[in-house]
Design a protein around this motif. Structure first.
Motif, PDB file in Angstrom:
ATOM      1  N   SER A  65       0.691  -1.282   0.036  1.00 15.47           N
ATOM      2  CA  SER A  65      -0.019   0.166  -0.047  1.00 15.47           C
ATOM      3  C   SER A  65       0.702   1.149   0.252  1.00 15.47           C
ATOM      4  N   MET A  66       1.960   1.272   0.743  1.00 13.48           N
ATOM      5  CA  MET A  66       2.673   2.603   0.880  1.00 13.48           C
ATOM      6  C   MET A  66       3.339   2.617  -0.545  1.00 13.48           C
ATOM      7  N   GLN A  69       1.095   3.866  -3.074  1.00  8.26           N
ATOM      8  CA  GLN A  69       0.669   5.292  -2.577  1.00  8.26           C
ATOM      9  C   GLN A  69       1.651   6.183  -3.319  1.00  8.26           C
ATOM     10  N   GLN A  73       0.933   8.737  -6.049  1.00 13.22           N
ATOM     11  CA  GLN A  73       1.044  10.060  -6.003  1.00 13.22           C
ATOM     12  C   GLN A  73       1.838  10.999  -6.967  1.00 13.22           C
ATOM     13  N   GLN A  99      -3.533   7.809  -1.666  1.00 11.43           N
ATOM     14  CA  GLN A  99      -3.335   7.006  -0.198  1.00 11.43           C
ATOM     15  C   GLN A  99      -4.385   5.903  -0.200  1.00 11.43           C
ATOM     16  N   GLU A 100      -5.722   6.363  -0.260  1.00 11.60           N
ATOM     17  CA  GLU A 100      -6.855   5.451  -0.608  1.00 11.60           C
ATOM     18  C   GLU A 100      -6.741   4.401  -1.626  1.00 11.60           C
ATOM     19  N   ASN A 103      -4.211   2.038  -0.733  1.00 16.34           N
ATOM     20  CA  ASN A 103      -4.665   0.994   0.216  1.00 16.34           C
ATOM     21  C   ASN A 103      -5.698  -0.049  -0.489  1.00 16.34           C
TER      22      ASN A 103
END
Length: 177
Positions: A65-66, A69, A73, A99-100, A103
């Protein structure tokens, strides 16, 4: 001197929504959908609550997820004041969207980044081989044995090459037999 910052588009939309009109739109959608309306209402919360695929550790999902993201971005357009708002709030909304999205993608299986980076095994010819220094047990012993055999083979090839080069470097014998 008064400062009038630009409005936040999401907050403006939320304030402008008339609850009666929202409820009327929901009722029309349910009428058009028929039996599918109840399935839609049940499926949405279930989709949000869905966790990582079975057998996949939570830290794999969080790492993926990180990373996703960060990728998202950088991929999202920056000149989107009309969508996210202007200034700091626009940047914040853009970051929250990335971020969402990261995730959700990671929770639904991701793209395999965490498995590659954090996995303690690699696949060679269809079988699991432990990554050096991560795993222990019989697989680690077999990997160490294979590495030792490979090093011995390389040393033997080097010795044979050195002998061949040394024999070529000797001057031809001057005596005839």
């Amino acid at each position: 001197m008064a400062i009038s910052p630009p409005g936040d588009i999401l907050l403006d939309v939320a304030k402008a929504a008339d609850p009666a009109k929202v409820e009327a739109a929901r009722a029309r959608l349910k009428a058009h959908a028929g039996d599918a309306a109840t399935a839609f209402e049940v499926a949405a919360p279930a989709a949000r609550a869905r966790k990582a695929p079975a057998g996949r550790p939570e830290h794999f999902v969080e790492f993926e997820s990180m990373v996703l993201q960060s990728f998202l971005q950088n991929m999202l357009p920056e000149d989107t004041a009309a969508f996210y708002g202007e200034g700091l709030s626009g940047e914040m909304w853009r970051g929250l969207l990335a971020q969402e999205l990261g995730n959700v993608m990671a929770r639904r299986g991701g793209i395999g980044i965490a498995d590659r980076v954090l996995g303690d095994h690699t696949l060679q010819d269809g079988r699991k081989v432990p990554v050096a220094g991560v795993s222990s047990g019989p697989e680690a012993e077999e990997a160490a044995t294979q590495a030792s055999l490979a090093a011995s083979l390389i040393e033997e090839i080097e010795r044979q090459t050195a002998k061949t080069l040394a024999a070529d470097a000797l001057p031809p014998s001057t005596h005839e037999e």
